[in-house]
Design a protein around this motif. Sequence first.
Motif, PDB file in Angstrom:
ATOM      1  N   UNK A  63       0.837  -1.211   0.000  1.00 60.55           N
ATOM      2  CA  UNK A  63       0.000   0.000   0.000  1.00 60.55           C
ATOM      3  C   UNK A  63       0.871   1.259   0.000  1.00 60.55           C
ATOM      4  N   UNK A  64       1.903   1.271   0.837  1.00 63.60           N
ATOM      5  CA  UNK A  64       2.802   2.427   0.902  1.00 63.60           C
ATOM      6  C   UNK A  64       3.550   2.584  -0.418  1.00 63.60           C
ATOM      7  N   UNK A  65       4.031   1.483  -0.988  1.00 65.75           N
ATOM      8  CA  UNK A  65       4.759   1.558  -2.261  1.00 65.75           C
ATOM      9  C   UNK A  65       3.886   2.129  -3.376  1.00 65.75           C
ATOM     10  N   UNK A  66       2.632   1.682  -3.449  1.00 70.00           N
ATOM     11  CA  UNK A  66       1.717   2.195  -4.475  1.00 70.00           C
ATOM     12  C   UNK A  66       1.440   3.677  -4.257  1.00 70.00           C
ATOM     13  N   UNK A  67       1.311   4.077  -3.012  1.00 69.44           N
ATOM     14  CA  UNK A  67       1.060   5.486  -2.692  1.00 69.44           C
ATOM     15  C   UNK A  67       2.258   6.344  -3.050  1.00 69.44           C
ATOM     16  N   UNK A  68       3.464   5.863  -2.755  1.00 69.84           N
ATOM     17  CA  UNK A  68       4.686   6.600  -3.099  1.00 69.84           C
ATOM     18  C   UNK A  68       4.787   6.775  -4.615  1.00 69.84           C
ATOM     19  N   UNK A  76      -2.431  16.217  -8.215  1.00 68.31           N
ATOM     20  CA  UNK A  76      -2.977  17.526  -7.856  1.00 68.31           C
ATOM     21  C   UNK A  76      -2.743  17.774  -6.363  1.00 68.31           C
ATOM     22  N   UNK A  77      -2.865  19.011  -5.945  1.00 67.40           N
ATOM     23  CA  UNK A  77      -2.655  19.355  -4.538  1.00 67.40           C
ATOM     24  C   UNK A  77      -3.630  18.602  -3.628  1.00 67.40           C
ATOM     25  N   UNK A  78      -4.871  18.523  -4.048  1.00 67.27           N
ATOM     26  CA  UNK A  78      -5.880  17.815  -3.248  1.00 67.27           C
ATOM     27  C   UNK A  78      -5.535  16.328  -3.125  1.00 67.27           C
ATOM     28  N   UNK A  79      -5.174  15.716  -4.244  1.00 64.46           N
ATOM     29  CA  UNK A  79      -4.819  14.291  -4.234  1.00 64.46           C
ATOM     30  C   UNK A  79      -3.542  14.067  -3.421  1.00 64.46           C
ATOM     31  N   UNK A  80      -2.579  14.970  -3.545  1.00 58.49           N
ATOM     32  CA  UNK A  80      -1.327  14.892  -2.796  1.00 58.49           C
ATOM     33  C   UNK A  80      -1.618  14.824  -1.293  1.00 58.49           C
ATOM     34  N   UNK A  81      -2.506  15.686  -0.814  1.00 60.54           N
ATOM     35  CA  UNK A  81      -2.871  15.692   0.600  1.00 60.54           C
ATOM     36  C   UNK A  81      -3.502  14.381   1.041  1.00 60.54           C
ATOM     37  N   UNK A  82      -4.379  13.834   0.190  1.00 60.18           N
ATOM     38  CA  UNK A  82      -5.010  12.549   0.525  1.00 60.18           C
ATOM     39  C   UNK A  82      -3.981  11.420   0.575  1.00 60.18           C
ATOM     40  N   UNK A  83      -3.034  11.455  -0.342  1.00 51.62           N
ATOM     41  CA  UNK A  83      -1.989  10.421  -0.361  1.00 51.62           C
ATOM     42  C   UNK A  83      -1.117  10.507   0.894  1.00 51.62           C
ATOM     43  N   UNK A  84      -0.776  11.734   1.281  1.00 48.09           N
ATOM     44  CA  UNK A  84       0.027  11.902   2.500  1.00 48.09           C
ATOM     45  C   UNK A  84      -0.734  11.403   3.716  1.00 48.09           C
TER      46      UNK A  84
END
Length: 112
Positions: A63-68, A76-84
């Motif tokens: 899960x972490x690897x896919x997110x990285x 996008x900024x919104x997606x970046x925040x959700x990923x973090x």
Amino acid sequence: MSGDSFHQYGAGSIGKATHSGSGDIVTGGKHGPGPEAGPSALAGLLKEIEELRRHLDASDRAEVDATVEEIRSNPSEERFGRLLRRIAGIAAVIGEAGVPVIATIKALLGPS
């Protein structure tokens, strides 16, 4: 304050930091960083995540690897925040080993 004088040195200089009393810190005229945070901020996060990976089971590691990988794709900024936040959630469950990742993510997200 007017009349303030300060000097900046180095690539990481942010300028004058100001606080309006509402919980936000404004540095260099900008609010907290987003996906454009810059290579050094993201490199720091990726380094902390690499350290975290050895404490994860196979499922969480995947899960972490896919997110990285998605973070590296310049979302996008919104997606970046959700990923973090997704990574922070996994780091929180791990406990003490996840604290550096959570701290780095909080710095990247800036004031909430």
